[in-house]
Write a protein that holds these residues in place. Sequence first.
Motif, PDB file in Angstrom:
ATOM      1  N   GLY A  79      -0.197   2.409 -77.163  1.00 34.64           N
ATOM      2  CA  GLY A  79       1.053   3.017 -77.606  1.00 34.64           C
ATOM      3  C   GLY A  79       2.029   3.304 -76.483  1.00 34.64           C
ATOM      4  N   THR A 132       0.376   8.259 -80.798  1.00 32.51           N
ATOM      5  CA  THR A 132      -0.965   8.138 -80.217  1.00 32.51           C
ATOM      6  C   THR A 132      -2.028   8.693 -81.157  1.00 32.51           C
ATOM      7  OG1 THR A 132      -0.055   8.321 -77.979  1.00 32.51           O
ATOM      8  CG2 THR A 132      -2.403   8.752 -78.240  1.00 32.51           C
ATOM      9  N   SER A 168      -2.523   6.346 -84.099  1.00 30.61           N
ATOM     10  CA  SER A 168      -3.227   5.133 -83.671  1.00 30.61           C
ATOM     11  C   SER A 168      -4.715   5.412 -83.482  1.00 30.61           C
ATOM     12  CB  SER A 168      -2.623   4.596 -82.369  1.00 30.61           C
ATOM     13  OG  SER A 168      -1.273   4.219 -82.553  1.00 30.61           O
ATOM     14  N   ASP A 198      -7.875   3.837 -85.669  1.00 29.31           N
ATOM     15  CA  ASP A 198      -9.021   3.205 -85.006  1.00 29.31           C
ATOM     16  C   ASP A 198     -10.332   3.785 -85.539  1.00 29.31           C
ATOM     17  OD1 ASP A 198     -10.015   1.381 -82.945  1.00 29.31           O
ATOM     18  OD2 ASP A 198     -10.655   3.189 -81.895  1.00 29.31           O
ATOM     19  N   ARG A 240      -1.534   4.928 -91.338  1.00 32.10           N
ATOM     20  CA  ARG A 240      -0.667   3.814 -90.946  1.00 32.10           C
ATOM     21  C   ARG A 240       0.797   4.138 -91.232  1.00 32.10           C
ATOM     22  NH1 ARG A 240      -2.807  -0.948 -89.386  1.00 32.10           N
ATOM     23  NH2 ARG A 240      -0.798  -1.941 -89.811  1.00 32.10           N
ATOM     24  N   ARG A 280       1.961   6.388 -88.488  1.00 36.87           N
ATOM     25  CA  ARG A 280       2.219   5.615 -87.275  1.00 36.87           C
ATOM     26  C   ARG A 280       3.521   4.833 -87.400  1.00 36.87           C
ATOM     27  NH1 ARG A 280      -1.742   0.896 -85.080  1.00 36.87           N
ATOM     28  NH2 ARG A 280      -0.943  -0.103 -86.964  1.00 36.87           N
TER      29      ARG A 280
END
Length: 206
Positions: A47, A119, A122, A126, A153, A156
């Motif tokens: 990121g 961040t 993300s 993950d 998502r 983000r």
Amino acid sequence: MYVISNGHNYIMKRKGGRICATCDINLALQFESKGLAICEINKLPAGYKNGRYAPKSMDEATIAGKSPNITAPAVKPNTYAFHMEDSEWLAELKKNLVITDKTMCNLKEMYSKVYGDLTAASDEIDDLEHAIEFKTVNAAQGYQLMAELKRARRRRREAKDAKLLLEIVMNTETREWGDGKLETAIEQLGTRQFTPKVRNDLFEKN
């Protein structure tokens, strides 16, 4: 000493070692040499890779972060004050300039928050993707994981959009105010387009 900066923010580490951005140079990671700072840049999370971060000396970063000191003029003896009535357009101008000034003042803080949100989202994505890959779940649990993944998502995506718009406004060195780039970006972000790499069937209308 060197810090890692993109001209707006600095790289710092939270407790636990998580990387994030800050507008406070006193919280920034410090390195004894430029080479050590470059090594840390190479290890930054994805990121931050396109955030134009570079090593800067503490003196250079401090000077870049300073703004002109504007103070009120000293009052001389036998000075009389009079209230001036503004015209409509001047009153509107003053109002807009105050709003602009407050917004610009908060840009670095907003940018730092957006970077942190990006961040965090993300990292959550993950974790969720690995949970989907490795865990054996029932239908209800699978639906819950997919719903959480979708929400993460979208968070983000919002953070990436906000980051893009803030960078357009903050990057006045390579653009002119009112050049239409911000309006164009906002308009483009309003309509999403995506070209599947393999699975066209996922996006075809039923």
